[in-house]
Design an enzyme around this catalytic site. Structure first.
Site, short mmCIF file in Angstrom:
data_model
loop_
_atom_site.label_atom_id
_atom_site.label_comp_id
_atom_site.label_asym_id
_atom_site.label_seq_id
_atom_site.Cartn_x
_atom_site.Cartn_y
_atom_site.Cartn_z
N CYS A 3 14.43 2.42 -28.26
CA CYS A 3 13.27 1.92 -27.52
C CYS A 3 13.66 1.05 -26.33
CB CYS A 3 12.33 1.15 -28.44
SG CYS A 3 13.06 -0.34 -29.12
N HIS B 280 0.81 -1.22 0.00
CA HIS B 280 0.00 0.00 0.00
C HIS B 280 0.84 1.26 0.00
CE1 HIS B 280 -4.09 -1.74 0.98
NE2 HIS B 280 -4.11 -1.16 -0.19
C1 PEP Z 1 15.68 -4.14 -26.05
O1 PEP Z 1 16.29 -5.20 -26.16
O2 PEP Z 1 16.22 -3.07 -25.74
C2 PEP Z 1 14.23 -4.08 -26.30
C3 PEP Z 1 13.59 -2.93 -26.34
O3 PEP Z 1 13.57 -5.26 -26.45
P1 PEP Z 1 13.20 -6.22 -25.21
O4 PEP Z 1 13.50 -5.49 -23.94
O5 PEP Z 1 11.77 -6.56 -25.38
O6 PEP Z 1 14.12 -7.39 -25.46
#
Ligand code: PEP
Ligand code: MG
Length: 549
Positions: free
Chosen positions: A482, A184
């Site tokens: 990403c 919590h």
């Molecule tokens: C990565 O490898 O940085 C990525 C974005 O893919 P995942 O974390 O899904 O392997």
């Protein structure tokens, strides 16, 4: 300076003196009752009702998530099974206080033994019991200390009643010895945007008046910090406060250079939150997460429905969907090879899809159908691609099946080394820094013993990213990031300096990264990147980029 580690909740930072939660009430004596049973039964009933009423009223005053939690506690105080147990214990000779203590304790132990979410509710039962016992004794219930001076609250664990009405001008952060990310304390800290570090095993060593830094982003509590650490924490706090209150705008640098800020998602259900937090689209949709429990490959229709739901949430926006990334940390029963000595180096990602091309073809068909019925700008990319020949294979196949924009992830160092060739054959590249770091540093990202190698600040990783950025700039192809690295506000600046044209991250990190980007021009970002590239270690890259080395 001593550093205590725990689990951070949110990305906030606070600096201040410690105030500890008062110790709990002394345990009621087990001596037999000397007063009539009837009197003890009535007293217990009255105190339970009083605490129930108080919790309900406090919940109504707090509203939102806090109200839900306090209402649940009020229901515990009104639980007929608990009352029956208390009555039985009184009838067997216990005092009202002792009967309340024992009955709640036996329920608490039961709940704790169940573990998980229910186990974490055990602290709530203890809190209700303390309040009932305090009421029976006519003493104040234990709670958050009163103070006019801001402080960092340290406790074994916090009950909802403690956190619900916290004065956020006075309580700067929460540090608890117990509790996990779903306790919590964590839930309410998140809801109130108050920095918290939970599960800090060394928290018992903290004393009233100790100066500490509670850094939720790092999951660290620093005791007796030196002036440099205090100054650095003050900067991070200012940035965090600005980010938390800043209007949600599109990502850009101080000189106006746009840097689209996108979301990493694993399900269409996460789309609404991402949009609310200002995601300008999706930079990574991890399709394999939809099918982790499937025994057989999903049909085109099953997939079309999921992808269309996702695309519909982002009309007119870019949505990058990744082809199934099976293997290693994300095995899929229908796609992953049975037994491999080193699955991270095995038949995973695009390699596995190529070995069962019909599965890849079905996924691309489903994506093309979803694209045709929605307004989003679909882009598709392949994971775990090794070189330009593999990249070309994927892009050609995607085009053949009706995908308009196709690219690859840069996760394997070999691909980064031939980035110029790759940029020639793809529409874009998206750098997955999690795997790129794992493979560059030869350190399993799932293995705690080598976790210190899994640091995307390492100059070897940064140099590969620089190569990818340069290839993108030379060919005019977008290069996004990403991996988790994009969620680190300081590193995000360096990534842009290295040539990243968009950043995609877990939506909770968007505000901090948005605020950090606004503090630098493109030229400054490039200067930071240039400095970081000369470092000899990840730590040195951090300080060189910050200008503190
Ligand atoms: C990565 O490898 O940085 C990525 C974005 O893919 P995942 O974390 O899904 O392997
Ligand atoms: Mg990856």
């Amino acid at each position: 300076m001593t550093e205590l580690t725990g689990t951070g909740v949110g990305r906030g930072v606070a600096i201040g003196p410690v105030r500890r939660m008062p110790e709990p009430l002394a345990e009621p004596s087990a001596e037999p009752r000397t007063t009539p049973a009837e009197e003890a039964r009535t007293a217990a009933k009255e105190s339970l009702a009083a605490v129930q009423g108080w919790l309900t009223a406090r919940g109504a005053a707090a509203g939102g998530d806090a109200q839900e939690v306090l209402d649940a506690q009020a229901m515990m105080a009104a639980d007929p099974a608990l009352l029956a147990d208390i009555t039985k214990r009184i009838d067997s000779g216990a005092t009202a206080e002792r009967a309340v203590f024992e009955a709640f304790e036996s329920f608490r132990v039961l709940l704790q033994s169940m573990g998980g979410y229910l186990g974490e509710r055990a602290a709530d039962l203890h809190d209700v019991a303390q309040r009932v016992i305090a009421h029976l004794r006519r003493v104040p219930a234990p709670g958050v200390p009163e103070s006019d001076e801001p402080f960092i609250l340290v406790a074994h664990d916090l009950a909802p009643a403690d956190t619900a009405l916290l004065d956020l001008d006075i309580v700067l952060a929460l540090v608890t010895r117990d509790g996990g990310p779903t306790s919590h304390t964590a839930i309410l800290a998140r809801a109130k945007s108050i920095p918290a570090v939970v599960g800090v095993s060394g928290a018992d060593a903290l004393r009233d008046g100790d100066l500490v830094i509670a850094d939720a982003a790092a999951g660290l509590v620093t005791l007796d910090p030196d002036s440099r650490a205090v100054a650095a924490a003050a900067d991070r706090r200012a940035l965090w406060r600005r980010a938390a209150t800043a209007p949600v705008t599109d990502g850009r640098l101080a000189d106006g250079t746009p840097v689209p800020l996108l979301a990493n998602l694993g399900s269409p259900h996460e789309a609404a939150d991402a949009v609310a937090l200002g995601a300008e689209g999706v930079g990574l949709f991890r399709t394999e997460l939809l099918f982790l429990s499937s025994d057989s490959a999903p049909t085109v229709e099953q997939q079309r429905a999921q992808y269309a739901a996702l695309l519909r949430a982002f009309p007119g926006r870019k949505v990058v969907v990744r082809a199934l990334d099976a293997g290693a940390d994300k095995p899929l029963a229908f796609l992953t090879a049975a037994q491999e000595e080193n699955p991270a180096l095995g038949l995973r990602g695009l390699r596995a899809l190529r070995a069962q091309e019909e599965i890849l073809r079905d996924q691309l068909r489903a994506l093309a159908l979803a694209q045709a019925e929605t307004q989003a700008e679909l882009q598709v990319m392949a994971p775990m691609v090794s070189d330009a020949v593999e990249a070309e294979y994927f892009v050609d196949l995607a085009r053949e099946l009706g995908i308009r924009v196709a690219g690859v992830m840069a996760e394997v160092p070999s691909l980064a080394l031939v980035a110029d060739q790759v940029a020639q054959v793809t529409d874009f590249v998206s750098i997955g820094t999690n795997d790129l770091t794992q493979y560059t540093m030869a350190a399993d990202r799932m293995l705690g013993s080598v976790a210190s190698y899994q640091d995307p600040w390492h100059p070897a990783v940064l140099r590969l990213i620089e190569r990818l950025g340069a290839a993108g700039a030379a060919t005019g192809k977008p290069v996004g990031v990403c991996g988790e690295a994009a969620a680190d506000p300081d590193l995000a600046i360096v990534l842009v300096g290295l040539g990243a044209t968009s950043l995609s991250m877990t939506p909770a990190a968007l505000a901090d990264v948005r605020a950090a980007l606004l503090t630098v021009t493109l030229e400054e970002a490039r200067e930071r990147a240039t400095r970081a590239l000369t470092a000899r270690s990840a730590a040195e890259a951090r300080s060189l980029a910050a200008g503190t080395a």
